[in-house]
Design an enzyme around this catalytic site. Structure first.
Site, PDB file in Angstrom:
ATOM      1  N   TYR A  50       0.850  -1.189   0.000  1.00 15.70           N
ATOM      2  CA  TYR A  50       0.000   0.000   0.000  1.00 15.70           C
ATOM      3  C   TYR A  50       0.889   1.244   0.000  1.00 15.70           C
ATOM      4  O   TYR A  50       1.697   1.451   0.910  1.00 15.70           O
ATOM      5  CB  TYR A  50      -0.900   0.046   1.235  1.00 15.70           C
ATOM      6  N   GLY A 205     -19.418  -0.924  -2.308  1.00 17.87           N
ATOM      7  CA  GLY A 205     -19.259  -0.963  -3.748  1.00 17.87           C
ATOM      8  C   GLY A 205     -17.947  -0.309  -4.147  1.00 17.87           C
ATOM      9  O   GLY A 205     -17.175   0.126  -3.301  1.00 17.87           O
TER      10      GLY A 205
END
Length: 281
Positions: A50, A205
């Site tokens: 990351y 989502g």
């Protein structure tokens, strides 16, 4: 101190069911980490890849020496080389564990998720990066035996490989899952049967195709209005209600959004409202 969303066990350690996903953090976001821990979060999801190491560096700068109850969960299986690429070979998994240990400044990673590259979303392994999960698990078991990791989890895996991995002792499973996207339902069923913590990512989502934005659904918005909550809070509350061993890791760099995410743990959906939302699939 209250634990957001209550608690569940992760690798034998009790953690708040609303944790924190660190992927979105930048170098100036230490405040969000401090606020999360101050509000009872003791499960932080991260990875050396990351931000090409920047996220782990921020976690160390902000929180080290770490609170005794903090469970840092990292993952291996990818590397950052300008873009994110597969790193699925056993020796690459070991190198990833070592890199996480060094950047976080710890001697053992409580949980390491094997980020498989079999299923959507994101990078799919090709060529010699298509490695049997048995070979990967053998390396991770060796690392666990050596004490460098405490437990093994799986991320972005399919049901067949989850079943194959069960004898290794799986601490948690991470897959894309939301109120409007339930392609991982079979994995959730396996987790239920084996009492394995379920860690859904993309809970609201995402921008990936086929990942509808939960907060934009009219019924979710209607329930939110009725309960005096935000649509995002309703989406997170539904996930918590779906399975008692669900652990959420919503990520944000915004302190106000963090507080809203943590507050979702206080929302209780009655049976009728849960069923109403559950029927949206």
């Amino acid at each position: 101190m209250d634990s957001p969303g209550g608690t569940a066990l992760l690798a034998g350690r009790r953690v708040a069911r609303v944790g924190f996903g660190a992927m979105q953090l930048g170098a100036q976001d230490a405040e969000v980490l401090h606020k999360a821990v101050d509000h009872g979060v003791n499960h932080i999801d991260t990875a050396e890849f990351y931000g090409d190491g920047a996220v782990n560096a921020l976690i160390r700068t902000a929180l080290h020496p770490y609170p005794e109850d903090l469970v840092l969960v990292s993952k291996v299986g990818a590397e950052h080389r300008g873009d994110l690429v597969s790193a699925q070979k056993p020796e690459q998994l070991r190198a990833g564990v070592e890199a996480n240990l060094a950047s976080l400044g710890i001697e053992q990673l409580p949980v390491v998720n094997l980020r498989r590259m079999d299923v959507w979303p994101g990078v799919v392994a090709e060529g010699d990066q298509r490695v049997d999960i048995e070979d990967q698990l053998a390396e991770l078991i060796a690392l666990r035996t050596e004490g460098k990791i405490g437990a093994i989890g799986l991320s972005a895996v399919d049901a067949e490989r989850l079943r194959a991995a069960l004898p290794a002792g799986i601490a948690c499973v991470q897959n894309a899952h939301s109120l409007l996207y339930r392609e991982s339902a079979e994995l959730l069923r396996i987790c239920r049967e084996n009492e394995i913590p379920w860690v859904p990512f993309f809970p609201l989502g995402s921008a990936f195709p086929g990942q509808p934005k939960v907060t934009e659904h009219p019924e979710v918005r209607a329930v939110a209005t009725e309960l005096g909550a935000t649509p995002a809070q309703i989406a997170l509350a539904w996930l918590l209600a779906e399975y008692e061993n669900t652990l959420l890791i919503p990520g944000t760099a915004n302190p106000a959004h963090l507080e809203a995410n943590l507050a979702a743990g206080k929302i209780r959906l009655d049976a009728a409202t849960f069923a109403r939302l559950d029927g949206l699939d």
